[in-house]
Design a protein around this motif. Structure first.
Motif, PDB file in Angstrom:
ATOM      1  N   THR A 157       0.648   5.118   0.896  1.00 57.21           N
ATOM      2  CA  THR A 157      -0.230   6.101   1.513  1.00 57.21           C
ATOM      3  C   THR A 157       0.204   7.503   1.486  1.00 57.21           C
ATOM      4  OG1 THR A 157      -0.886   4.332   3.216  1.00 57.21           O
ATOM      5  CG2 THR A 157      -1.395   6.522   3.771  1.00 57.21           C
TER       6      THR A 157
ATOM      7  N   VAL B 294      -9.396   7.862   1.726  1.00 55.14           N
ATOM      8  CA  VAL B 294      -9.721   6.854   3.062  1.00 55.14           C
ATOM      9  C   VAL B 294      -9.595   7.872   4.214  1.00 55.14           C
ATOM     10  CG1 VAL B 294      -8.447   5.003   1.882  1.00 55.14           C
ATOM     11  CG2 VAL B 294      -7.117   6.384   3.583  1.00 55.14           C
ATOM     12  N   PRO B 295     -10.187   7.400   5.469  1.00 55.13           N
ATOM     13  CA  PRO B 295     -10.339   8.403   6.599  1.00 55.13           C
ATOM     14  C   PRO B 295      -8.879   8.808   6.860  1.00 55.13           C
ATOM     15  CG  PRO B 295     -11.499   6.527   6.855  1.00 55.13           C
ATOM     16  CD  PRO B 295     -10.881   6.239   5.724  1.00 55.13           C
TER      17      PRO B 295
ATOM     18  N   ASN C  24      -5.070   6.134  -0.312  1.00 55.27           N
ATOM     19  CA  ASN C  24      -4.082   5.003  -0.601  1.00 55.27           C
ATOM     20  C   ASN C  24      -4.226   4.612  -1.975  1.00 55.27           C
ATOM     21  OD1 ASN C  24      -3.848   4.735   2.301  1.00 55.27           O
ATOM     22  ND2 ASN C  24      -5.090   2.956   2.572  1.00 55.27           N
TER      23      ASN C  24
ATOM     24  N   THR D 178       0.844  -1.233   0.190  1.00 50.32           N
ATOM     25  CA  THR D 178       0.003   0.186  -0.034  1.00 50.32           C
ATOM     26  C   THR D 178       0.947   1.056   0.056  1.00 50.32           C
ATOM     27  OG1 THR D 178      -1.724  -1.204   1.232  1.00 50.32           O
ATOM     28  CG2 THR D 178      -1.928   1.150   1.346  1.00 50.32           C
TER      29      THR D 178
ATOM     30  N   TYR E   1       3.894   0.578   2.467  1.00 51.17           N
ATOM     31  CA  TYR E   1       3.900  -0.631   3.500  1.00 51.17           C
ATOM     32  C   TYR E   1       3.759  -1.881   2.728  1.00 51.17           C
ATOM     33  CZ  TYR E   1       1.931   2.810   6.857  1.00 51.17           C
ATOM     34  OH  TYR E   1       1.642   3.615   7.633  1.00 51.17           O
TER      35      TYR E   1
ATOM     36  N   TRP F  32       2.300  -5.511   3.063  1.00 52.57           N
ATOM     37  CA  TRP F  32       1.507  -6.217   3.749  1.00 52.57           C
ATOM     38  C   TRP F  32       1.448  -7.685   3.199  1.00 52.57           C
ATOM     39  CZ3 TRP F  32       0.678  -3.929   8.086  1.00 52.57           C
ATOM     40  CH2 TRP F  32       0.202  -2.610   8.199  1.00 52.57           C
TER      41      TRP F  32
HETATM   42  C1  NAG Z   1      -4.646   2.673   3.919  1.00 52.47           C
HETATM   43  O1  NAG Z   1      -3.434   2.402   4.151  1.00 52.47           O
HETATM   44  C2  NAG Z   1      -2.825   2.296   5.253  1.00 52.47           C
HETATM   45  C3  NAG Z   1      -1.461   1.487   5.273  1.00 52.47           C
HETATM   46  O2  NAG Z   1      -1.429   0.554   4.645  1.00 52.47           O
HETATM   47  C4  NAG Z   1      -3.787   1.195   6.277  1.00 52.47           C
HETATM   48  O3  NAG Z   1      -3.217   1.219   7.458  1.00 52.47           O
HETATM   49  C5  NAG Z   1      -5.204   1.749   6.184  1.00 52.47           C
HETATM   50  O4  NAG Z   1      -6.133   0.636   6.656  1.00 52.47           O
HETATM   51  C6  NAG Z   1      -5.612   1.840   4.775  1.00 52.47           C
HETATM   52  N1  NAG Z   1      -7.250   2.576   4.776  1.00 52.47           N
HETATM   53  C7  NAG Z   1      -7.884   1.627   4.047  1.00 52.47           C
HETATM   54  C8  NAG Z   1      -9.264   2.300   4.105  1.00 52.47           C
HETATM   55  O5  NAG Z   1      -7.816   0.666   3.411  1.00 52.47           O
END
Ligand code: NAG
Ligand code: NAG
Ligand code: NAG
Ligand code: NAG
Ligand code: NAG
Ligand code: NAG
Ligand code: NAG
Length: 443
Positions: A40, A187-188, A207, A38, A58, A60
């Motif tokens: 961000t 995203v939030p 994201n 991801t 990140y 994951w």
């Molecule tokens: C956006 O990416 C961050 C880092 O990977 C993650 O922690 C977060 O949950 C993600 N937000 C969403 C809504 O997927």
């Protein structure tokens, strides 16, 4: 039913199953269904005509890591943005900044900048937390503390677009073969705390999700599997042409005796480009071979030896990892010389285990020129009801090296127990063989 018609019925079944369940993957990895990288974007501050942004990467993924030469992040600006400053990373090119007449020139004026991580040991005043790892990211299983990269930058708002809207660029790429990235989605906003009591939040967070596909990464496999067992003289080699065929155009390989001149190839450790493999000539033509040997049988346990051999003359595989799937791995009792951790993918079923090297001992798989191989032995408990040496049960179902699936020999070539000729002695051993194939395909 006569033996012949039983045979024909099951042959038909096998062909049918092979046709309808052939393992075609569309970027979905059943062993790591949620795995992704991801990116961000945290908008930290709006300075009127510029933004301060913190960019995180990140990893994951359970077992896939990002190795040298590291990530090369790029995107396409939507307007006339330029990057004024950057810390924790840098762009590969400054680009054409001639429209800025003053003394101070932007860090990068490219429409599609490419960002690379700084080298370890960068002076502290240029660092930010989580930076400067040469773009290398560990996998979640191997070292969860090393799965993140971060850098910070300041860029001007585009003049041609509505200045009151935050705009995020498009067409993100990690610059690593095999990954494709989504469009950015809002995203939030991220929240941060320094004391665990008060939380501050950024202006906006976006994201981008990048997913790996082995088929996008390379047209050919990168590793293959060979098998042997103490109860058979047969050593089943990697299938011929597993990764390429000698003699085909573009299939380059080197015979061992010619290797020394090649080994003097200049190796630039700070290179940002992946070096093409130069493999030792073999009938499989793979850079990596995994050998699984059923070594010994005790009353309650059996012992397996696994050897990973590097056939690539120009690459030391640092932080390599191996994923093995076998039903008896749920009773893995002891592993010598490797680190390991079961991957709990579906609740309690732990038939999949990830292995990697021990730091400073065998975490680096040296080039073939350095006689590169690493090996382990493991003890598995013979679980009543499932353990058997018949029907090729003792061999792995799936083998992945550095997250790429390896080519397995065909099950009808597997070493067999003495006195058991699967097709002739009894139809029950043939049924066992068929059910083995079915269980492999339907797992
Ligand atoms: C956006 O990416 C961050 C880092 O990977 C993650 O922690 C977060 O949950 C993600 N937000 C969403 C809504 O997927
Ligand atoms: C990316 O990985 C995170 C963490 O495993 C997961 O929560 C998220 O759903 C994944 N996103 C996608 C699109 O698979
Ligand atoms: C992103 O790539 C697509 C397809 O190559 C292209 O049409 C589009 O213009 C690009 N977006 C930007 C902002 O450059
Ligand atoms: C650099 O950009 C200016 C306009 O901003 C243009 O006139 C000039 O031709 C460009 N130079 C090159 C080498 O592309
Ligand atoms: C841009 O901003 C305007 C006003 O601030 C708003 O009405 C509009 O919906 C925004 N557009 C987008 C694409 O966010
Ligand atoms: C691999 O590592 C060995 C030992 O550290 C070193 O001598 C050799 O130059 C390295 N080879 C490559 C291709 O990086
Ligand atoms: C696998 O799971 C079973 C039950 O959940 C547990 O008893 C066993 O120790 C696990 N094996 C390994 C190698 O973690």
């Amino acid at each position: 039913m006569s033996q012949l018609s039983t045979f024909m019925f099951f042959s038909f079944l096998v062909v049918f199953v092979l046709v309808s369940f052939s393992p075609v993957s569309y970027g979905y990895d059943p062993l790591d269904p949620n795995g992704n990288i991801t990116i961000t974007w945290d908008f930290l501050a709006d300075n009127g005509d510029t933004y301060d942004v913190r960019v995180w990467i990140y990893n994951w993924q359970l077992y896939r890591h990002v190795e040298k030469p590291g990530w090369r992040l790029s995107w396409a600006w939507r307007g006339d943005e330029v990057i004024w400053s950057m810390s924790g990373a840098e762009t590969t090119e400054q680009g054409n900044c001639s429209r800025f007449k003053g003394q101070e020139k932007p860090h990068c004026c490219e429409k599609q900048p490419t960002i690379i991580d700084l080298m370890p040991g960068t002076p502290y005043n240029k660092q930010v937390p989580n930076c400067c790892k040469q773009g290398i990211l560990s996998s979640l299983t191997q070292d969860p503390s090393q799965v993140t990269s971060m850098f910070q930058m300041n860029f001007n708002k585009p003049s041609v677009l509505n200045p009151s809207n935050i705009t995020v660029p498009a067409n993100f790429s990690l610059g690593i073969p095999g990954y494709s990235c989504s469009d950015p989605t809002q995203v939030p906003p991220s929240k941060f705390t320094t004391d665990g009591r008060r939380w501050t939040q950024v202006l906006e967070t976006w994201n981008v999700t990048c997913i790996y596909s082995q088929f996008l990464s390379a047209s050919a496999p990168k590793c293959c599997v060979s098998l042997s067992a103490f109860y058979s003289d047969t050593i089943v080699p990697c299938p011929k042409c597993s990764c390429n065929c000698q003699g085909l155009p573009g299939a380059n390989c080197v015979n061992s005796d010619k290797a020394p001149s090649l080994l003097k190839l200049p190796q630039d450790d700070s290179s940002t480009q992946e070096t093409e493999p130069v493999v030792r000539c073999s009938q499989h033509m793979c850079p990596i071979r995994i050998h699984w040997h059923v070594k010994q049988s005790y009353t309650k346990y059996w012992r397996v030896k696994v050897t990973i051999t590097n056939y690539n003359f120009v690459k030391n595989y640092s932080q390599w990892n191996l994923v093995l799937l076998h039903p008896n791995l749920q009773s893995l009792t002891q592993v010598f010389s490797f680190n390991y951790q079961p991957l709990r993918i579906f609740g309690d079923i732990n038939d999949t285990v990830m292995f990697w090297g021990i730091k400073y001992y065998n975490d680096m798989l040296l080039t073939h020129g350095e006689n590169g191989n690493v090996q382990t032995e493991m003890l598995l408990h013979k679980d009543a009801g499932i353990f058997t040496f018949t029907g090729g049960w003792g061999f792995p179902r799936t083998v992945l090296f550095n997250g790429d699936e390896c080519v397995m020999p065909s099950p009808d070539n597997y070493p067999t127990l003495p006195n058991i000729a699967a097709f002739h002695s009894s139809s029950s051993s043939f049924l066992l063989f068929v059910s083995f194939i079915l269980s492999m395909l339907l797992r």
